[in-house]
Motif scaffolding. Structure first.
Motif, PDB file in Angstrom:
ATOM      1  N   LYS A   1       0.826  -1.209   0.000  1.00 21.25           N
ATOM      2  CA  LYS A   1       0.000   0.000   0.000  1.00 21.25           C
ATOM      3  C   LYS A   1       0.858   1.255   0.000  1.00 21.25           C
ATOM      4  CE  LYS A   1      -4.094   1.930   2.233  1.00 21.25           C
ATOM      5  NZ  LYS A   1      -5.063   1.780   3.341  1.00 21.25           N
ATOM      6  N   GLN A   2       2.033   1.185   0.625  1.00 24.42           N
ATOM      7  CA  GLN A   2       2.942   2.328   0.679  1.00 24.42           C
ATOM      8  C   GLN A   2       3.856   2.418  -0.540  1.00 24.42           C
ATOM      9  OE1 GLN A   2       5.037   1.832   4.356  1.00 24.42           O
ATOM     10  NE2 GLN A   2       3.191   2.034   5.621  1.00 24.42           N
ATOM     11  N   GLY A   3       3.775   1.430  -1.433  1.00 26.99           N
ATOM     12  CA  GLY A   3       4.612   1.437  -2.626  1.00 26.99           C
ATOM     13  C   GLY A   3       6.031   0.977  -2.388  1.00 26.99           C
ATOM     14  N   LYS A   4       6.278   0.259  -1.302  1.00 24.62           N
ATOM     15  CA  LYS A   4       7.619  -0.219  -0.983  1.00 24.62           C
ATOM     16  C   LYS A   4       7.839  -1.675  -1.377  1.00 24.62           C
ATOM     17  CE  LYS A   4       7.977   2.838   3.056  1.00 24.62           C
ATOM     18  NZ  LYS A   4       8.225   2.900   4.521  1.00 24.62           N
ATOM     19  N   ARG A   5       6.840  -2.309  -1.945  1.00 23.76           N
ATOM     20  CA  ARG A   5       6.940  -3.732  -2.292  1.00 23.76           C
ATOM     21  C   ARG A   5       6.769  -3.886  -3.793  1.00 23.76           C
ATOM     22  NH1 ARG A   5       3.938  -8.414  -3.064  1.00 23.76           N
ATOM     23  NH2 ARG A   5       4.753 -10.278  -2.019  1.00 23.76           N
ATOM     24  N   LYS A   6       7.652  -4.655  -4.413  1.00 15.74           N
ATOM     25  CA  LYS A   6       7.588  -4.903  -5.837  1.00 15.74           C
ATOM     26  C   LYS A   6       6.541  -5.976  -6.134  1.00 15.74           C
ATOM     27  CE  LYS A   6      12.459  -3.761  -6.633  1.00 15.74           C
ATOM     28  NZ  LYS A   6      13.743  -4.249  -7.187  1.00 15.74           N
ATOM     29  N   GLY A   7       6.116  -6.027  -7.366  1.00 15.98           N
ATOM     30  CA  GLY A   7       5.159  -7.035  -7.773  1.00 15.98           C
ATOM     31  C   GLY A   7       3.729  -6.513  -7.765  1.00 15.98           C
TER      32      GLY A   7
END
Length: 401
Positions: free
Chosen positions: A123-129
């Motif tokens: 949700k914070q945009g810190k995870r790829k995929g």
């Protein structure tokens, strides 16, 4: 709180997978442990999301932010502490929680903590995929039965046909465990954890072990261990091209289906495990355009041309075989550090004709005259001049050949 597990320097983390043959009592106990893990996961999801819904309802009543119900943490220590507090009084667990190992409940709580962490990072945009949604409860009929053991008695029996797990006792395996047993008895490996999973109508045990005295590598899987991949990388230096070719629509689907990234990952970690380096050719290394005999590089070589013909020495060879010879020579160049184009030890050396960078399409009418070359100049005979123009540079950069 400790961070994510990682192998120490000089150790390798690997996994072995064995099918189990439990009796009726052991199979019931295995299902009970897997069900306990699912129950703990569902409790953690409900406990954390309950505060979310409560805050949303209170906000709809006009309650201020300072007076709202506080957020409930979803870290593993917080979930474990709360579960240990309510497990003796909650009617959902009070009667039967003692029947299973604490590792079963820890498995569910750990999975829930990881699920909430992935949701927050996504949700914070810190995870790829792909985007990860809010964790949901696992239904009894569709949930995958699995349980992980990290503490307690986890042992491979000396007979090579039995394993011992906490609270489950000694269970017979469907296949011999000699490969893992030999390493443990020799003192070159130590079991870190064991995961029991029920799939395709059979229970299987997946053991993670650590082997000292080797370079660190990525975790592998049992069905790759000891296969021809590992033996081949220990005898030679595999070369992995880095290009992908996905810009070509005709090749994009076939290249993606081949999974070159997985092949490269397998070669890399197995090479490190067997103390064998893996040479990665640069994406723009002209392996197909370069003559393997004299070293002269062509400016262009379309994909439909399957036979390589050198304009300088007259070599006529299959395109793929010519590229293979160049890659073999690249391995020799990297091992000796000769400064050849594409050598890993000398990244500053440029490739012939600017092959070390991606080419760009020029727009017509922008510093190109009438669609010709830059500045309006034309090149009426490109083939007559291209070999002679680059022969001197090619001989200096590709001196190995």
């Amino acid at each position: 709180m400790r961070g994510k597990f990682g192998p120490r320097s000089g150790c390798v983390v690997q996994a072995y997978r064995f099918a189990l043959d439990p009796n009726s009592g052991q199979e019931w106990a295995l299902r009970s442990h897997c069900g306990a893990a699912r129950a703990a996961y569902n409790w953690a999801v409900s406990w954390v999301t309950a505060s979310w819904w409560q805050r949303k309802a209170e906000a709809s009543y006009g309650i201020g932010e300072e007076e709202l119900t506080p957020w409930r943490p979803w870290t593993l220590p917080a979930l474990r502490k709360e579960f240990n507090r309510i497990k003796t009084t909650d009617p959902r667990f009070a009667e039967w929680w003692r029947e299973n190992s604490k590792e079963a409940y820890n498995t569910g709580l750990s999975n829930a903590a990881a699920a909430f962490d992935n949701y927050a990072k996504s949700k914070q945009g810190k995870r790829k995929g792909c985007r990860v949604g809010v964790p949901r409860r696992k239904p009894k009929r569709k949930a995958r039965l699995a349980c992980r053991f990290t503490t307690g008695t986890i042992r491979v029996e000396p007979d090579g046909r039995h394993v011992t797990l906490p609270r489950l006792g000694t269970i017979r395996t469907h296949e011999p465990t000699r490969k893992l047993l030999v390493r443990i008895q020799a003192g070159t490996a130590r079991v870190l954890s064991a995961t029991v999973r029920y799939e395709r109508g059979r229970c299987s045990s997946r053991s993670r072990w650590r082997q000292p005295g080797r370079s660190s590598a990525l975790p592998g899987r049992m069905w790759w261990s000891g296969s021809t991949w590992a033996s081949s990388t220990s005898r030679s230096w595999p070369t992995v091209p880095e290009g992908h070719g996905l810009r070509n629509k005709r090749l994009a689907r076939r290249v993606a289906d081949a999974g070159f990234g997985e092949i490269r990952r397998q070669l890399t970690y197995k090479g490190q495990r067997n103390a064998c380096p893996t040479i990665v050719a640069d994406r723009w290394y002209p392996s197909s355009k370069t003559c393997s005999n004299c070293g002269v590089a062509k400016a262009k070589l379309p994909l439909h041309v399957r036979v390589f013909a050198c304009d300088a020495c007259g070599l006529v060879l299959d395109r793929d075989e010519n590229a293979g010879r160049n890659l073999v020579a690249l391995v020799a160049a990297c091992s000796t550090g000769t400064g050849v184009a594409g050598d890993q030890d000398t990244p500053g050396v440029s490739k012939p004709r600017g092959a070390d960078r991606k080419t760009r399409r020029q727009r017509l009418g922008r510093n190109t005259g009438r669609g010709g070359r830059a500045g309006g100049a034309s090149l009426p005979h490109p083939r007559r001049k291209e070999t002679g123009d680059r022969r001197q540079d090619a001989e200096a950069q590709l001196a190995l050949w």
